[in-house]
Enzyme design. Sequence first.
Site, mmCIF file in Angstrom:
data_model
loop_
_atom_site.group_PDB
_atom_site.id
_atom_site.type_symbol
_atom_site.label_atom_id
_atom_site.label_comp_id
_atom_site.label_asym_id
_atom_site.label_seq_id
_atom_site.Cartn_x
_atom_site.Cartn_y
_atom_site.Cartn_z
ATOM 1 N N CYS A 108 0.829 -1.210 0.000
ATOM 2 C CA CYS A 108 0.000 0.000 0.000
ATOM 3 C C CYS A 108 0.862 1.258 0.000
ATOM 4 O O CYS A 108 1.543 1.550 0.984
ATOM 5 C CB CYS A 108 -0.911 -0.045 1.227
ATOM 6 S SG CYS A 108 -1.778 1.497 1.572
ATOM 7 N N CYS A 144 -0.016 3.786 2.725
ATOM 8 C CA CYS A 144 0.448 3.294 4.026
ATOM 9 C C CYS A 144 1.897 3.683 4.256
ATOM 10 O O CYS A 144 2.278 4.111 5.350
ATOM 11 C CB CYS A 144 0.316 1.770 4.115
ATOM 12 S SG CYS A 144 -1.367 1.158 4.044
#
Length: 174
Positions: free
Chosen positions: A85, A88
Amino acid sequence: MSTSQEGRAHSGGRGPDGAGTSARTVSCAHCGRTNRVPAAAQGSPRCGNCRAPLPWIAEAGDADFGEIAEQASLPVLVDLWATWCGPCRMVSPALEQVAERLAGRIKLVKVDIDKSPGLARRFEVQAVPTLLILDQGRQVARQTGAAPANALRQWVDESLSASHGPAHSASRRP
């Protein structure tokens, strides 16, 4: 504390069940002394030299989340993330800044949802990053998506104020 490639802070290896090890090395922002901060303990970490509060950042998985996050004596900011991600990876340094600024008042616990599918199901993670505030093991706030450090700090402060009073009040200090 820094978690950059400088090596000023790091966490140890992983156990056979994928759970984080028991300590992370942190440099005190006040005196520069290196300290070992356990993933789980009573109270909150302080520098062994000058007694200044240290940022508390730990990793947890399905096997040790209860001990590391739910039994923490401080409110816990949980980062449910994944290695694949992009947002993230972008929000992680901002979360660490929040943990540094609120040292002694919150604990940051990072959970890789790919290694901890039980926690992903339990918290019904539909998108990452998903951020939670736990206070004495009880979820008091939830946010999905990346945000800059100042917005995250404001969200944490507001969430804790709604739960027990401001994160910056003297009553939240150990």
